[in-house]
Write a protein that holds these residues in place. Structure first.
Motif, PDB file in Angstrom:
ATOM      1  N   ASP A 244       0.831  -1.209   0.000  1.00  9.79           N
ATOM      2  CA  ASP A 244       0.000   0.000   0.000  1.00  9.79           C
ATOM      3  C   ASP A 244       0.863   1.255   0.000  1.00  9.79           C
ATOM      4  N   LYS A 245       1.894   1.231   0.821  1.00 18.14           N
ATOM      5  CA  LYS A 245       2.784   2.399   0.943  1.00 18.14           C
ATOM      6  C   LYS A 245       3.393   2.770  -0.409  1.00 18.14           C
ATOM      7  N   TYR A 246       3.984   1.784  -1.085  1.00 19.26           N
ATOM      8  CA  TYR A 246       4.684   2.095  -2.323  1.00 19.26           C
ATOM      9  C   TYR A 246       3.735   2.275  -3.504  1.00 19.26           C
ATOM     10  N   LYS A 247       2.607   1.626  -3.460  1.00 13.70           N
ATOM     11  CA  LYS A 247       1.626   1.813  -4.522  1.00 13.70           C
ATOM     12  C   LYS A 247       1.056   3.230  -4.471  1.00 13.70           C
ATOM     13  N   ASP A 248       0.789   3.727  -3.252  1.00 16.45           N
ATOM     14  CA  ASP A 248       0.202   5.059  -3.091  1.00 16.45           C
ATOM     15  C   ASP A 248       1.105   6.157  -3.617  1.00 16.45           C
ATOM     16  N   ILE A 249       2.418   5.995  -3.455  1.00 19.87           N
ATOM     17  CA  ILE A 249       3.323   7.060  -3.889  1.00 19.87           C
ATOM     18  C   ILE A 249       3.898   6.806  -5.277  1.00 19.87           C
ATOM     19  N   GLY A 250       3.292   5.854  -6.010  1.00 21.20           N
ATOM     20  CA  GLY A 250       3.558   5.756  -7.439  1.00 21.20           C
ATOM     21  C   GLY A 250       4.611   4.776  -7.898  1.00 21.20           C
ATOM     22  N   TYR A 251       5.013   3.832  -7.051  1.00 23.25           N
ATOM     23  CA  TYR A 251       6.021   2.863  -7.466  1.00 23.25           C
ATOM     24  C   TYR A 251       5.394   1.671  -8.191  1.00 23.25           C
ATOM     25  N   SER A 252       6.151   1.129  -9.142  1.00 22.83           N
ATOM     26  CA  SER A 252       5.844  -0.170  -9.719  1.00 22.83           C
ATOM     27  C   SER A 252       6.587  -1.195  -8.871  1.00 22.83           C
ATOM     28  N   ILE A 253       5.864  -2.190  -8.331  1.00 20.97           N
ATOM     29  CA  ILE A 253       6.424  -3.044  -7.284  1.00 20.97           C
ATOM     30  C   ILE A 253       6.817  -4.419  -7.805  1.00 20.97           C
ATOM     31  N   SER A 270       4.045 -18.246  -2.304  1.00 17.83           N
ATOM     32  CA  SER A 270       4.063 -17.535  -1.026  1.00 17.83           C
ATOM     33  C   SER A 270       3.353 -16.191  -1.117  1.00 17.83           C
ATOM     34  N   PHE A 271       3.164 -15.720  -2.337  1.00 17.97           N
ATOM     35  CA  PHE A 271       2.545 -14.413  -2.531  1.00 17.97           C
ATOM     36  C   PHE A 271       1.256 -14.509  -3.338  1.00 17.97           C
ATOM     37  N   PHE A 272       0.663 -15.713  -3.308  1.00 16.44           N
ATOM     38  CA  PHE A 272      -0.530 -15.977  -4.099  1.00 16.44           C
ATOM     39  C   PHE A 272      -1.644 -14.973  -3.815  1.00 16.44           C
ATOM     40  N   GLN A 273      -1.858 -14.678  -2.524  1.00 15.38           N
ATOM     41  CA  GLN A 273      -2.973 -13.799  -2.163  1.00 15.38           C
ATOM     42  C   GLN A 273      -2.779 -12.381  -2.694  1.00 15.38           C
ATOM     43  N   TYR A 274      -1.520 -11.959  -2.833  1.00 13.76           N
ATOM     44  CA  TYR A 274      -1.270 -10.603  -3.331  1.00 13.76           C
ATOM     45  C   TYR A 274      -1.468 -10.524  -4.842  1.00 13.76           C
ATOM     46  N   VAL A 275      -1.198 -11.641  -5.536  1.00 13.89           N
ATOM     47  CA  VAL A 275      -1.457 -11.695  -6.975  1.00 13.89           C
ATOM     48  C   VAL A 275      -2.960 -11.724  -7.226  1.00 13.89           C
ATOM     49  N   GLU A 276      -3.668 -12.566  -6.461  1.00 13.85           N
ATOM     50  CA  GLU A 276      -5.112 -12.704  -6.636  1.00 13.85           C
ATOM     51  C   GLU A 276      -5.856 -11.409  -6.318  1.00 13.85           C
ATOM     52  N   SER A 277      -5.344 -10.656  -5.349  1.00 15.37           N
ATOM     53  CA  SER A 277      -6.015  -9.413  -4.953  1.00 15.37           C
ATOM     54  C   SER A 277      -5.573  -8.210  -5.780  1.00 15.37           C
ATOM     55  N   GLY A 278      -4.660  -8.437  -6.730  1.00 16.44           N
ATOM     56  CA  GLY A 278      -4.263  -7.363  -7.633  1.00 16.44           C
ATOM     57  C   GLY A 278      -3.120  -6.500  -7.136  1.00 16.44           C
ATOM     58  N   TYR A 279      -2.536  -6.841  -5.996  1.00 21.02           N
ATOM     59  CA  TYR A 279      -1.411  -6.065  -5.476  1.00 21.02           C
ATOM     60  C   TYR A 279      -0.168  -6.235  -6.351  1.00 21.02           C
ATOM     61  N   LEU A 280       0.064  -7.466  -6.811  1.00 20.08           N
ATOM     62  CA  LEU A 280       1.271  -7.788  -7.563  1.00 20.08           C
ATOM     63  C   LEU A 280       0.936  -8.511  -8.862  1.00 20.08           C
ATOM     64  N   LYS A 281       1.814  -8.355  -9.850  1.00 17.35           N
ATOM     65  CA  LYS A 281       1.736  -9.156 -11.063  1.00 17.35           C
ATOM     66  C   LYS A 281       2.655 -10.356 -10.869  1.00 17.35           C
ATOM     67  N   LYS A 282       2.206 -11.532 -11.297  1.00 16.55           N
ATOM     68  CA  LYS A 282       3.010 -12.734 -11.064  1.00 16.55           C
ATOM     69  C   LYS A 282       4.369 -12.661 -11.758  1.00 16.55           C
TER      70      LYS A 282
END
Length: 384
Positions: A244-253, A270-282
């Motif tokens: 959330d922190k880095y997304k809000d200030i405009g970073y590609s994570i 290990s990061f499945f939930q973040y991919v499914e919720s749209g936080y990260l691209k696989k």
């Protein structure tokens, strides 16, 4: 007409903004009209806002915003050489020239070169633009006035370097830049996104920094790296807070983690939930099968440990045979009594591995790139 415009623009760079408005009437008429409805602009305190409605040319908008936000030139430490400073306007009766004309000119350049992106945009985007202009101006003023302390010894003493006062003044500027990025990222035509790679351990961060340069050898990589320190920090709340922190200030994570020997081969389990919720691209995730140290080419790890005098009278064949069971860290402790968690050994290994990669000959580099660590280097190259 073009020559007249160029002449007037040059005059504007040296004068106050009132003169520009008077002398560029023809230029203004040819520029798009910026319409604002139900918008607001910050007041100079940076907290309260007031209504902002109307139709303006680029220069009219710049003039209004300069009037609102740009404070008087305080004859700062740069006045002896600043071409926009008060000392360069002693013989003028134009009171506007006593403002910080460096900020006036910069704000006008910003508006003239960027406002085209919001001509037909929504009120929401125009609001983001106005807020961006405020933080842009605030950054200019704060950085100029604070940096002026450095070139004026009396001011240097006055601001109390012995009490660390200057650090308390300059470091908060980063918050202004974060706010600028947070607003400007909503206008894609005006924003170039910066990437950040979040890595699980300090070993990964040390390796990346080492591959970027040793002495006069360096590689250009335009992304930031931060360590989230793995282990308990893999908890959902901790990771989501960082994202959330880095997304809000405009970073590609981008994200790196350890699989710790788990057999799921998706590459991001290990990061499945973040991919499914749209936080990260696989495709923005890299996971080591076990950990960083196990990903090193075995010969390279052996050579590093020999250099550190951690292996005595041990042949590579014996080392290779005794380090083939899962995590190499466990093997080193069990077979050779080498605890990589002590003496900063993990970071030292990572630093040496980065140095080695920089100076590999073509044949060795080809072999290196076939290893899991080589796959990680390929991943780093893909970060935009």
């Amino acid at each position: 007409m073009d020559n007249q415009i160029n002449f007037n623009v040059k005059r504007y760079l040296w004068s106050g903004y009132k003169q520009v408005t008077r002398n560029l009437n023809i230029y203004n008429m040819s520029k798009p009209i910026l319409k604002f409805e139900n918008n607001q602009i910050f007041e100079i305190n940076g907290f309260s806002k007031k209504d902002f409605i109307g139709e303006y040319s680029e220069l009219q908008l710049a003039e209004i915003l300069a009037n609102e936000w740009i404070i008087d030139c305080l004859d700062c430490g740069k006045h002896k050489y600043c071409r926009y400073g008060v000392s360069n306007f002693k013989n003028t009766s134009n009171s506007e020239s006593y403002r910080c004309n460096f900020a006036v000119v910069s704000l006008k350049n910003f508006i003239i070169n960027t406002s085209h992106a919001i001509v037909d945009s929504s009120n929401k985007i125009k609001q983001k633009y106005l807020d961006s202009a405020y933080y842009f101006t605030t950054y200019l003023l704060k950085s100029e006035q604070l940096n002026s302390i450095l070139v004026d010894n009396e001011k240097f003493k006055h601001y109390g370097w012995d009490t660390k006062a200057y650090s308390g003044l300059i470091i908060p500027i980063r918050d202004v830049l974060n706010k600028l990025s947070e607003n400007l990222k909503c206008i894609p035509d005006l924003f170039m996104q910066t990437s950040i790679l979040l890595v699980e351990g300090e070993s990964e961060m040390t390796f990346i920094n080492s591959t970027r340069g040793i002495n006069n050898v360096y590689r250009m990589e335009h992304f930031n790296v931060e360590c989230y320190k793995g282990g308990g920090n893999k908890k959902l709340a901790r990771i989501e807070m960082l994202l959330d922190k880095y997304k809000d200030i405009g970073y590609s994570i981008y994200f790196q983690g350890d699989r710790d020997g788990k057999e799921n081969q998706t590459g991001y389990e290990s990061f499945f939930q973040y991919v499914e919720s749209g936080y990260l691209k696989k495709e923005n995730i890299f996971q080591f099968k076990f950990d960083f140290e196990t990903a090193l080419p075995k010969q390279l790890l052996y050579n590093i440990l020999i250099k550190f005098d951690e292996l005595n009278n041990i042949t590579f064949e014996e080392f290779d045979e005794k380090t083939n069971d899962k995590s190499v860290n466990n093997n080193l402790l069990k077979e050779f009594n080498i605890n990589t968690k002590t003496k900063s050994l993990k970071k030292r290994i990572a630093h040496e591995a980065g140095k080695a990669f920089l100076f590999l000959n073509p044949l060795d580099r080809e072999q290196f790139m076939k290893s899991e660590l080589g796959q990680f280097v390929d991943f780093l190259k893909r970060i935009q």
